[in-house]
Scaffold this active site. Structure first.
Site, PDB file in Angstrom:
ATOM      1  N   ASP A  30      -0.221  -3.141   0.285  1.00 37.63           N
ATOM      2  CA  ASP A  30      -0.805  -4.307  -0.375  1.00 37.63           C
ATOM      3  C   ASP A  30       0.242  -5.416  -0.492  1.00 37.63           C
ATOM      4  O   ASP A  30       1.416  -5.157  -0.783  1.00 37.63           O
ATOM      5  CB  ASP A  30      -1.323  -3.915  -1.765  1.00 37.63           C
ATOM      6  CG  ASP A  30      -2.317  -4.914  -2.316  1.00 37.63           C
ATOM      7  OD1 ASP A  30      -3.507  -4.563  -2.437  1.00 37.63           O
ATOM      8  OD2 ASP A  30      -1.917  -6.058  -2.619  1.00 37.63           O
ATOM      9  N   ASN A  86     -12.807  -1.071  -5.719  1.00 36.00           N
ATOM     10  CA  ASN A  86     -13.543  -2.063  -6.496  1.00 36.00           C
ATOM     11  C   ASN A  86     -14.774  -2.464  -5.696  1.00 36.00           C
ATOM     12  O   ASN A  86     -14.675  -2.836  -4.529  1.00 36.00           O
ATOM     13  CB  ASN A  86     -12.653  -3.277  -6.767  1.00 36.00           C
ATOM     14  CG  ASN A  86     -11.461  -2.915  -7.629  1.00 36.00           C
ATOM     15  OD1 ASN A  86     -11.592  -2.140  -8.572  1.00 36.00           O
ATOM     16  ND2 ASN A  86     -10.292  -3.437  -7.310  1.00 36.00           N
ATOM     17  N   GLN A  93     -14.115  -7.306  -7.021  1.00 33.19           N
ATOM     18  CA  GLN A  93     -13.779  -7.084  -5.601  1.00 33.19           C
ATOM     19  C   GLN A  93     -13.519  -8.454  -4.979  1.00 33.19           C
ATOM     20  O   GLN A  93     -14.411  -9.306  -4.933  1.00 33.19           O
ATOM     21  CB  GLN A  93     -14.938  -6.378  -4.873  1.00 33.19           C
ATOM     22  CG  GLN A  93     -14.624  -6.125  -3.394  1.00 33.19           C
ATOM     23  CD  GLN A  93     -15.803  -5.526  -2.630  1.00 33.19           C
ATOM     24  OE1 GLN A  93     -16.886  -5.307  -3.184  1.00 33.19           O
ATOM     25  NE2 GLN A  93     -15.595  -5.274  -1.351  1.00 33.19           N
ATOM     26  N   HIS A  99     -12.464  -1.166   0.907  1.00 30.48           N
ATOM     27  CA  HIS A  99     -11.081  -0.693   0.915  1.00 30.48           C
ATOM     28  C   HIS A  99     -10.848   0.256  -0.252  1.00 30.48           C
ATOM     29  O   HIS A  99     -11.449   0.113  -1.312  1.00 30.48           O
ATOM     30  CB  HIS A  99     -10.090  -1.856   0.864  1.00 30.48           C
ATOM     31  CG  HIS A  99     -10.345  -2.854  -0.218  1.00 30.48           C
ATOM     32  ND1 HIS A  99     -11.304  -3.834  -0.117  1.00 30.48           N
ATOM     33  CD2 HIS A  99      -9.771  -3.030  -1.442  1.00 30.48           C
ATOM     34  CE1 HIS A  99     -11.305  -4.569  -1.222  1.00 30.48           C
ATOM     35  NE2 HIS A  99     -10.394  -4.091  -2.049  1.00 30.48           N
ATOM     36  N   HIS A 101      -7.847   1.546  -2.621  1.00 30.10           N
ATOM     37  CA  HIS A 101      -6.465   1.395  -3.079  1.00 30.10           C
ATOM     38  C   HIS A 101      -5.891   2.797  -3.286  1.00 30.10           C
ATOM     39  O   HIS A 101      -6.513   3.629  -3.955  1.00 30.10           O
ATOM     40  CB  HIS A 101      -6.412   0.674  -4.432  1.00 30.10           C
ATOM     41  CG  HIS A 101      -6.948  -0.725  -4.424  1.00 30.10           C
ATOM     42  ND1 HIS A 101      -6.133  -1.835  -4.422  1.00 30.10           N
ATOM     43  CD2 HIS A 101      -8.219  -1.202  -4.437  1.00 30.10           C
ATOM     44  CE1 HIS A 101      -6.865  -2.934  -4.436  1.00 30.10           C
ATOM     45  NE2 HIS A 101      -8.145  -2.577  -4.451  1.00 30.10           N
TER      46      HIS A 101
HETATM   47  P1  5GP Z   1      -9.740  -6.003  -4.483  1.00 28.41           P
HETATM   48  O1  5GP Z   1      -9.494  -6.775  -5.716  1.00 28.41           O
HETATM   49  O2  5GP Z   1     -10.711  -6.697  -3.546  1.00 28.41           O
HETATM   50  O3  5GP Z   1     -10.120  -4.586  -4.740  1.00 28.41           O
HETATM   51  O4  5GP Z   1      -8.335  -5.916  -3.749  1.00 28.41           O
HETATM   52  C1  5GP Z   1      -7.949  -6.658  -2.644  1.00 28.41           C
HETATM   53  C2  5GP Z   1      -6.490  -6.361  -2.433  1.00 28.41           C
HETATM   54  O5  5GP Z   1      -6.109  -6.900  -1.181  1.00 28.41           O
HETATM   55  C3  5GP Z   1      -5.560  -6.992  -3.478  1.00 28.41           C
HETATM   56  O6  5GP Z   1      -4.788  -5.973  -4.090  1.00 28.41           O
HETATM   57  C4  5GP Z   1      -4.712  -7.967  -2.657  1.00 28.41           C
HETATM   58  O7  5GP Z   1      -3.376  -8.018  -3.112  1.00 28.41           O
HETATM   59  C5  5GP Z   1      -4.816  -7.407  -1.264  1.00 28.41           C
HETATM   60  N1  5GP Z   1      -4.709  -8.395  -0.215  1.00 28.41           N
HETATM   61  C6  5GP Z   1      -5.425  -9.550  -0.104  1.00 28.41           C
HETATM   62  N2  5GP Z   1      -5.113 -10.199   1.032  1.00 28.41           N
HETATM   63  C7  5GP Z   1      -4.178  -9.433   1.653  1.00 28.41           C
HETATM   64  C8  5GP Z   1      -3.467  -9.587   2.890  1.00 28.41           C
HETATM   65  O8  5GP Z   1      -3.623 -10.549   3.632  1.00 28.41           O
HETATM   66  N3  5GP Z   1      -2.572  -8.608   3.204  1.00 28.41           N
HETATM   67  C9  5GP Z   1      -2.381  -7.506   2.417  1.00 28.41           C
HETATM   68  N4  5GP Z   1      -1.483  -6.611   2.830  1.00 28.41           N
HETATM   69  N5  5GP Z   1      -3.030  -7.335   1.247  1.00 28.41           N
HETATM   70  C10 5GP Z   1      -3.921  -8.287   0.875  1.00 28.41           C
END
Ligand code: 5GP
Ligand code: ZN
Length: 113
Positions: A30, A86, A93, A99, A101
């Site tokens: 991440d 999420n 989300q 995805h 985590h």
């Molecule tokens: P969500 O809140 O949708 O469950 O989590 C999305 C996750 O994707 C977040 O923890 C954020 O830091 C990560 N993320 C978003 N854009 C990128 C990216 O371009 N590269 C990487 N490695 N992580 C990303």
């Protein structure tokens, strides 16, 4: 899918720090880690969230779930880790590509013993 950042990562169109990859899945660190080890496991196929899964995705999801412990072990998380997905607006989300985590801390290397 165009304009999906995780599809771009899956296609190697934008760089990421890859922890695991095969023909169906990719796991990468991440960008904004919330734990000492924070990796995202995604299907390469664009699926918006858990809500968007269909019967057709059964094998893919089984494959993903069985890979988690292997990825976690590769990250030094033999002592335990969390898996979070999420799902939807109320869960905040932010990236609309399914995805998982994988969160944990590396095994302590010091002090010895
Ligand atoms: P969500 O809140 O949708 O469950 O989590 C999305 C996750 O994707 C977040 O923890 C954020 O830091 C990560 N993320 C978003 N854009 C990128 C990216 O371009 N590269 C990487 N490695 N992580 C990303
Ligand atoms: Zn996508």
């Amino acid at each position: 899918m165009a304009d999906c950042i995780f599809c771009m990562i899956a296609n190697h169109e934008i760089p990421s720090n890859i922890a695991y990859e095969d023909d169906q899945l990719i796991a990468f660190h991440d960008l904004d880690p919330q734990a000492p080890v924070h990796v995202l496991l995604i299907p390469k196929k664009h699926i918006e969230s858990l809500d968007a899964l269909t019967e057709e995705d059964k094998d893919l999801m089984g494959h993903a779930m069985l890979k988690i412990r292997e990825i976690a072990a590769g990250l030094g998380l033999e002592n335990g880790y969390r898996v979070v997905s999420n799902n939807g607006e109320d869960a905040f989300q932010t990236v609309k590509h399914l995805h998982f985590h994988i969160l944990g801390k590396r095994k302590m290397l010091w002090p010895p013993g």
